[in-house]
Design a protein around this motif. Structure first.
Motif, PDB file in Angstrom:
ATOM      1  N   ILE A  92      42.582  34.181  43.450  1.00  0.00           N
ATOM      2  CA  ILE A  92      42.936  35.316  42.598  1.00  0.00           C
ATOM      3  C   ILE A  92      44.322  35.110  42.022  1.00  0.00           C
ATOM      4  N   PRO A  93      44.447  34.873  40.728  1.00  0.00           N
ATOM      5  CA  PRO A  93      45.796  34.829  40.129  1.00  0.00           C
ATOM      6  C   PRO A  93      46.486  36.177  40.304  1.00  0.00           C
ATOM      7  N   LEU A  94      47.764  36.147  40.625  1.00  0.00           N
ATOM      8  CA  LEU A  94      48.486  37.395  40.833  1.00  0.00           C
ATOM      9  C   LEU A  94      48.484  38.270  39.589  1.00  0.00           C
ATOM     10  N   ASN A  95      48.489  37.650  38.404  1.00  0.00           N
ATOM     11  CA  ASN A  95      48.516  38.461  37.179  1.00  0.00           C
ATOM     12  C   ASN A  95      47.175  39.118  36.872  1.00  0.00           C
ATOM     13  N   SER A  96      46.152  38.828  37.684  1.00  0.00           N
ATOM     14  CA  SER A  96      44.858  39.503  37.485  1.00  0.00           C
ATOM     15  C   SER A  96      44.677  40.686  38.427  1.00  0.00           C
ATOM     16  N   ILE A  97      45.666  40.943  39.300  1.00  0.00           N
ATOM     17  CA  ILE A  97      45.589  42.056  40.246  1.00  0.00           C
ATOM     18  C   ILE A  97      46.146  43.318  39.604  1.00  0.00           C
ATOM     19  N   ALA A  98      45.278  44.323  39.454  1.00  0.00           N
ATOM     20  CA  ALA A  98      45.715  45.596  38.870  1.00  0.00           C
ATOM     21  C   ALA A  98      46.302  46.527  39.917  1.00  0.00           C
ATOM     22  N   GLY A  99      45.847  46.396  41.153  1.00  0.00           N
ATOM     23  CA  GLY A  99      46.356  47.255  42.213  1.00  0.00           C
ATOM     24  C   GLY A  99      45.844  46.813  43.561  1.00  0.00           C
ATOM     25  N   ILE A 100      46.618  47.087  44.596  1.00  0.00           N
ATOM     26  CA  ILE A 100      46.226  46.745  45.957  1.00  0.00           C
ATOM     27  C   ILE A 100      46.682  47.865  46.886  1.00  0.00           C
ATOM     28  N   SER A 101      45.841  48.220  47.841  1.00  0.00           N
ATOM     29  CA  SER A 101      46.168  49.329  48.745  1.00  0.00           C
ATOM     30  C   SER A 101      45.534  49.067  50.101  1.00  0.00           C
ATOM     31  N   THR A 102      45.980  49.835  51.088  1.00  0.00           N
ATOM     32  CA  THR A 102      45.437  49.699  52.436  1.00  0.00           C
ATOM     33  C   THR A 102      45.152  51.088  52.995  1.00  0.00           C
ATOM     34  N   ALA A 103      44.204  51.161  53.906  1.00  0.00           N
ATOM     35  CA  ALA A 103      43.838  52.408  54.575  1.00  0.00           C
ATOM     36  C   ALA A 103      43.261  52.043  55.927  1.00  0.00           C
TER      37      ALA A 103
END
Length: 346
Positions: free
Chosen positions: A269-280
């Protein structure tokens, strides 16, 4: 209840093959000149050796994407059937037709074998070249397969089995490689008790397979051994996945998140393709996300990655598919999410 497309084609094949068999048998038994009519003999041989196998390929194998080679064994079966249908005086017609056909098939099979050996040598040469630059054997296998044969379904399946056998048979004396300078690594197998669950499942499958084998062999030895082989393959996949999970952590380096989630999920996964990341504590994707997101088989999921554009991922059996996001189960999800956000500049 409607039949599926494949089942309808199978029914058509059975009906047409039965019609040909009935027509040829009736002609042999009713025509007065059947014992001496060589044209009739050649026609029957043609029906059994060429027409029926060709129908089998057109109606059953071709809709599944299989090559015409799948119909070749039926030519031998057809010749044997024609032998019993033909009158004794015309049975020599079978050999007059089959011999040239066999002389044609043998060179074709030799060509196929030589071609497959050539592909094997190409892969080995590519792997040796890649292995000089990549110390991780599984990554070298992956790179060599994709560089030489692309990302099709067949090459993905072959890569999956090669990787599975490597982790199952040749990785137990190896340790996880040290992180390269500037590379961050994250584990995902420790808090899931993966080896414990693998041991429990192994006990259940072994116990179950013994009784199933004994029961099924009363009906069919072939079916019993086929089910046992399937159980062995499942256990091999289970333990190879455990070993791959221990040796292949998720990493962040060179502007990408490299996911090698055992044998269940592979992605870069290229970092510039990540729109958002979260944890729960635990995510439960809905039906729509299960179709569009890449999700490894896991008891619980605690990291969600949303992408701004679809990327190709390799899921079960390394089958390629596009995904709009990913769900993961990480041992330390807060640290992983924090480092990804820092790499993104958030």
């Amino acid at each position: 209840m409607t039949l599926s497309k494949i089942n309808r084609f199978s029914l058509w094949f059975v009906c047409l093959a039965a019609l040909i068999l009935i027509a040829d048998t009736t002609a042999v038994r009713t025509l007065p000149s059947a014992d001496t009519d060589h044209l009739l003999g050649y026609a029957i041989v043609f029906d059994f050796v060429l027409a029926i196998p060709l129908l089998y390929w057109l109606l059953i194998e071709r809709p599944r994407g299989k090559s015409v080679r799948k119909a070749v064994p039926l030519t031998i079966v057809g010749a044997a059937a024609a032998w019993f249908v033909l009158p004794p005086a015309l049975r020599e017609a079978v050999w007059q037709v089959i011999l040239p056909l066999e002389l044609l098939i043998v060179p074709l099979e030799i060509f196929i074998i030589v071609y497959e050996i050539r592909l094997l040598f190409r892969f080995i040469r590519r792997y040796r070249h890649v292995a000089r630059l990549e110390s991780n054997t599984a990554e070298a296998l992956r790179s060599a397969m994709k560089q030489e044969f692309g990302s099709g379904k067949l090459s993905a399946f072959l890569l999956h089995d090669l990787t599975m056998f490597y982790y199952l048979l040749f990785s137990w004396n190896r340790k996880r490689a040290e992180a390269a300078p500037g590379e961050l690594t994250y584990t995902y197998h420790r808090k899931t008790s993966q080896f414990l669950y693998a041991g429990i499942i192994t006990h259940v499958v072994v116990f179950e397979s013994v009784f199933v084998h004994i029961l099924v062999q009363m009906w069919s030895q072939w079916a019993a051994w086929l089910l046992t082989a399937a159980d062995v393959w499942i256990l091999a996949l289970l333990w190879a996945d455990c070993r791959a999970s221990a040796l292949s952590p998720v990493t962040i380096s060179s502007g990408r998140v490299r996911i090698r989630y055992g044998l269940r999920l592979q992605a870069d996964i290229p970092l510039n393709s990540i729109a958002g990341i979260s944890t729960a504590a635990q995510y439960e994707p809905d039906a729509a996300e299960r179709k569009s997101f890449a999700i490894p088989l896991s008891a619980s999921l605690n990291v969600r990655i949303e992408l701004n554009r679809p990327i190709q991922t390799d899921g079960f059996l390394f089958m390629p598919r596009e995904a709009k996001g990913l769900y993961l189960m990480m041992d330390d999800p807060q640290t992983f999410v924090r480092d990804v956000k820092q790499a993104l500049g958030h």
